[in-house]
Design an enzyme around this catalytic site. Structure first.
Site, mmCIF file in Angstrom:
data_model
loop_
_atom_site.group_PDB
_atom_site.id
_atom_site.type_symbol
_atom_site.label_atom_id
_atom_site.label_comp_id
_atom_site.label_asym_id
_atom_site.label_seq_id
_atom_site.Cartn_x
_atom_site.Cartn_y
_atom_site.Cartn_z
ATOM 1 N N TRP A 25 -40.905 17.021 2.288
ATOM 2 C CA TRP A 25 -41.036 18.852 2.802
ATOM 3 C C TRP A 25 -39.923 18.823 3.881
ATOM 4 C CZ3 TRP A 25 -42.449 17.893 8.224
ATOM 5 C CH2 TRP A 25 -43.206 19.473 9.100
ATOM 6 N N GLU A 494 -28.985 -4.409 22.849
ATOM 7 C CA GLU A 494 -29.915 -3.985 22.256
ATOM 8 C C GLU A 494 -29.018 -3.536 20.875
ATOM 9 O OE1 GLU A 494 -33.806 -2.102 23.345
ATOM 10 O OE2 GLU A 494 -33.076 -2.752 25.874
ATOM 11 N N HIS A 651 -40.188 -1.213 31.994
ATOM 12 C CA HIS A 651 -39.966 0.303 32.340
ATOM 13 C C HIS A 651 -41.354 0.119 31.561
ATOM 14 C CE1 HIS A 651 -37.645 3.262 31.835
ATOM 15 N NE2 HIS A 651 -37.855 3.403 29.689
ATOM 16 N N HIS A 704 -32.111 12.068 28.280
ATOM 17 C CA HIS A 704 -32.213 12.692 26.615
ATOM 18 C C HIS A 704 -30.948 13.838 26.663
ATOM 19 C CE1 HIS A 704 -36.192 11.507 28.072
ATOM 20 N NE2 HIS A 704 -35.878 11.338 26.903
ATOM 21 N N CYS A 736 -33.847 6.328 30.970
ATOM 22 C CA CYS A 736 -34.973 5.343 29.775
ATOM 23 C C CYS A 736 -33.189 4.744 29.730
ATOM 24 C CB CYS A 736 -35.131 6.356 28.695
ATOM 25 S SG CYS A 736 -35.754 5.183 27.704
HETATM 26 N N1 GLN Z 1 -35.496 -1.421 26.636
HETATM 27 C C1 GLN Z 1 -34.690 0.162 25.660
HETATM 28 C C2 GLN Z 1 -34.133 0.542 25.682
HETATM 29 O O1 GLN Z 1 -33.924 0.627 26.278
HETATM 30 C C3 GLN Z 1 -36.803 0.916 26.523
HETATM 31 C C4 GLN Z 1 -36.775 2.219 25.407
HETATM 32 C C5 GLN Z 1 -38.166 2.985 25.895
HETATM 33 O O2 GLN Z 1 -38.408 2.965 27.380
HETATM 34 N N2 GLN Z 1 -38.396 3.819 24.899
HETATM 35 O O3 GLN Z 1 -34.367 1.624 24.880
HETATM 36 ZN ZN ZN Z 2 -38.312 4.487 28.754
#
Ligand code: GLN
Ligand code: ZN
Length: 764
Positions: A25, A494, A651, A704, A736
């Site tokens: 799909w 990360e 966060h 975003h 974020c």
């Molecule tokens: N520490 C994560 C990042 O920076 C936090 C992501 C999230 O809040 N979804 O990607």
């Molecule tokens: Zn976030």
């Protein structure tokens, strides 16, 4: 199937996953969006999948099969499109909504932003939020009629068309003022009536009307509107039988619900078991209605304890005879993967205790059979025995050795942190940060290069050492970039993580990862949640090496970065032999060791992300407090082991700050960062009535979007915030993590952010 219910207990299903066994799909949709598949071909492929899914359900022996649950994207969007509810900006001029407009609403296009998307009740499935406008709704295309006929003509299935009910549909929509709820509902009802009348005219017997909003806290006056609505719908199509289906929790206003003029009521006896049973006991069930009993969990992946479910059915049958009962999953199977065929690599005791959608249908049929022919019949006996054996093996596995509970409480009580004011003093001395410190949320761009490296390592083309060296290189590069930008608190970036839950799950004990456990998250995007099947334990340090390496490259503080216990819980499939809060406690105890490990290695600041706290919130207000209590406790358990001079950050992504403020305060983090740039005004307003007296960073730009915000824009946001928040507690950060962004725009945006901070600092 209609009419033959007198033959005894029957089996039903409420909806089947769309994505296909091999996610075909998704592949067809993406090919179409990418211009590699013609519209005609797409329609054809979709039809094949849709019919195949219906055929499977029929073959499984399900008596009541829903039609119309299949979607090209989402059922809320289907309903909006069917009613011509298309926002002005898409330039839709009436009539049936084209496929292009449908997908534009879902995904946006160059000129038009998409409709908003948000989580469907307390699941991780996202629906498209319908937007009401000036045009009144009308039935522009009866898709249910077409789908009903298709199933009947091609497969001989007399299906049960399913539609999202008017109350739920409107509750989840926007574009009208809340005071006009009744008026808008009334404008919607004639459209529903026409839909039902056309089905009635075609000879449809039963319609499934989903009203999950009826399990939330429904105000009395709205319940009255629900009564009037169903009265109206019933008198509009009197020959049509309606199954009013609730799910995800117990029904509210039970006495009113069961007296609605509908012919069947569907209740969730998995997620609302005790309360629905209590309602049955207290108020009984009307003699002229059918009860559709959801007894197989449609939200989780465990095999049902069939003995227990038969007992449950028996308790229900004290109030409703089996002739007027349907056995079914607790909700649509949309929320579980398709089948276990590909799961060959899991430990046997886990594999045998799983049930995905197809296996759940088998369970529904087995339960029906057991009631119809008795438990002693050979087939029935065998399926009961095999379920018993599988669950027993799982529960007796060493992975699930019984743990004493309340360990967490004791640990928490043994070493409480000093009050914030004291900690703050110590932290300031240790860290020496300027006012309005600048930082980021954790991740930096996961470029094609990073993803390629990970693939090479996973495929074995790169050695572990090669991959580790690559990660170190990335960390080094970004530490230099952050220093050059002039950020005050740095992160390692990360780069070693694909997903913030998977990364930790792979390193902790108690988790398993499936081969094909995909579920739809939004649109064509699917996720494969980890399974927490055993006791969770810390095994070895998970983040220490990268964090310490990053810290070795700079004199600025580097913030350690972990995913919090509640987020890990809410984004996994979780064992159901323990209360969720106990699993959260196990996670917290394990993560606490990581926090302590970081501190021991010299890290002075540790962030524990909890973006998913909010989505685990129960659907009924009365249950919020209990959940928030244990969620907060799990967070504190994770973070409270450190010295008072070590700074704990957290966060959260979106959060309705003002309604969870008490819980957030109780988490007792030294600094919280929250996503706000899209709703800055509203959030600031809420500080008029609530106070927050610990460190706080409000996202000053939206991550975003690839857009680089200007210095002025961000200064303006910061100045606004400083009117309600003291500068001594305020932090400056993006909304974020930045992992989805490109490098250039990220660096540029952060430079602007630091400049804005410096300007304002100078003016204080
Ligand atoms: N520490 C994560 C990042 O920076 C936090 C992501 C999230 O809040 N979804 O990607
Ligand atoms: Zn976030």
């Amino acid at each position: 199937m209609g009419g033959s219910i007198k033959a005894g207990l029957t089996s039903g299903n409420l909806g089947y996953p769309r994505i296909g066994e091999k996610r075909e799909w998704k592949k067809h949709l993406e090919a179409y969006w990418g211009g590699k598949l013609e519209e005609k071909a797409l329609l054809n492929e979709m039809k094949n999948i849709r019919l195949e899914h219906l055929r499977k359900q029929k073959e499984a022996g399900i008596d009541w099969i829903s039609v119309g649950d299949f979607s090209f994207y989402d059922s809320m969007l289907d309903t909006a499109a069917m009613f011509g509810i298309v926002p002005e900006r898409f330039g839709h001029s009436g009539g049936a909504v084209s496929l292009a407009t449908y997908f534009a609403m879902a995904r946006g296009n160059q000129s038009t932003p998409a409709c908003e998307m948000t989580k469907w009740f307390n699941t991780n499935y996202h629906y498209i939020v319908p937007e009401f406008g000036d045009r009144s709704p009308e039935l522009v295309e009866n898709r249910l009629l077409a789908l009903y006929k298709e199933a009947k003509e091609t497969l001989g299935i007399d299906g049960r068309p399913v539609v999202i009910g008017p109350y739920t549909f409107l509750k989840l929509s926007k574009g009208y003022e809340r005071e006009r709820f009744k008026e808008v509902l009334e404008s919607l009802l004639p459209v529903y009536a026409q839909l039902l009348q056309e089905l009635e005219r075609e000879g449809v017997q039963w319609v499934q009307v989903d009203e999950p909003a009826l399990v939330t806290t429904v105000p009395q006056e709205e319940m009255k509107m629900v009564q009037e609505s169903y009265q109206y719908l019933h008198s509009s199509a009197p020959k049509l039988d309606i199954l009013l289906q609730t799910y995800f929790d117990s029904a509210e206003h039970y006495p009113e619900l069961i007296s609605l003029p509908v012919q069947a009521i569907g209740l969730d006896f998995v997620h609302g078991r005790s309360r629905n049973l209590a309602s049955l006991e207290k108020h009984g069930f009307p003699a002229d209605k059918v009860l559709a009993a959801g007894v197989v969990d449609g939200r989780n992946i465990w095999r049902s304890d069939l003995d227990d479910r038969l007992e449950l059915l028996e308790s229900i049958s004290r109030y409703v005879p089996y002739e007027r009962m349907i056995v079914q999953p607790s909700c649509s199977l949309l929320h579980v993967p398709i089948n276990l065929e590909a799961e060959t690599a899991l430990p046997a005791e886990l594999r045998n205790a799983l049930a995905y959608a197809d296996e759940k249908l088998t369970e529904v049929v087995a339960l029906t059979q057991a009631v119809r022919v008795g438990h002693e019949q050979a087939d029935v006996k065998e399926s009961l025995a095999s379920s018993r054996k599988a669950l027993q093996a799982l529960n007796e596995s060493p992975q699930r050795a019984v743990r004493s509970v309340e360990v967490g409480r004791a640990v928490l009580a043994a070493k409480p942190r000093a009050p914030f004011a004291e900690r703050r003093q110590l932290q300031q001395e240790a860290l020496g940060l300027p006012v309005l410190p600048t930082t980021t949320i954790g991740s930096f761009p996961q470029t094609a290069e990073v993803r390629r490296a990970r693939r090479q390592w996973r495929k074995g083309e790169w050695s572990k050492e090669q991959y580790a060296a690559f990660i170190r290189e990335q960390i080094g590069e970004w530490i230099a970039i952050q220093e050059q930008i002039g950020l005050d608190v740095l992160v390692h970036g990360e780069f070693e993580r694909t997903d913030m839950v998977e990364f930790f799950g792979e390193k902790l004990a108690g988790f398993a990862f499936t081969a094909n456990g995909w579920v739809q998250s939004y649109g064509s995007r699917c996720v494969k949640p980890p399974i927490i099947w055993g006791n969770v334990d810390f095994v070895e340090p998970m983040t220490v090496e990268e964090t310490v390496y990053a810290q070795s490259l700079t004199n600025k503080p580097v913030k350690g970065m972990l995913t919090g216990p509640v987020t890990v819980l809410n984004w996994s499939f979780v064992r159901d032999d323990l209360p969720r809060k106990e699993v959260a406690e196990q996670l917290a105890l394990a993560l606490r060791k990581e926090v302590e490990g970081l501190e021991k290695a010299g890290i002075r600041m540790i962030q524990v992300d909890e973006p998913a706290v909010r989505e685990g919130l129960p659907l009924k207000k009365e249950d919020h407090e209990e959940y928030l209590n244990w969620a907060v406790e799990a967070f504190r358990l994770t973070t409270s082991g450190v010295e008072d001079s070590t700074q704990i950050h957290t966060h959260m992504c979106y959060c309705e700050f003002s309604d969870s403020i008490d819980a957030i305060r109780e988490m007792d983090a030294d600094v919280i960062s929250i996503e706000t740039s899209r709703s800055h005004g509203e959030l600031l307003e809420s500080f008029g009535s609530v106070t927050y007296d610990k460190g706080i960073g409000l996202g000053v730009y939206d991550i975003h979007s690839p857009r680089v915000p200007s210095v002025e824009e961000m200064s303006a946001l910061i100045r606004q915030a400083l009117q309600v928040l003291p500068p001594s507690l305020f932090w400056i950060n993006p909304d974020c993590g930045l992992k989805t962004r490109a490098k250039e725009e990220t660096v540029q945006s952060l430079k602007h952010m630091v400049q804005a901070a410096r300007q304002i600092r100078a003016s204080l």
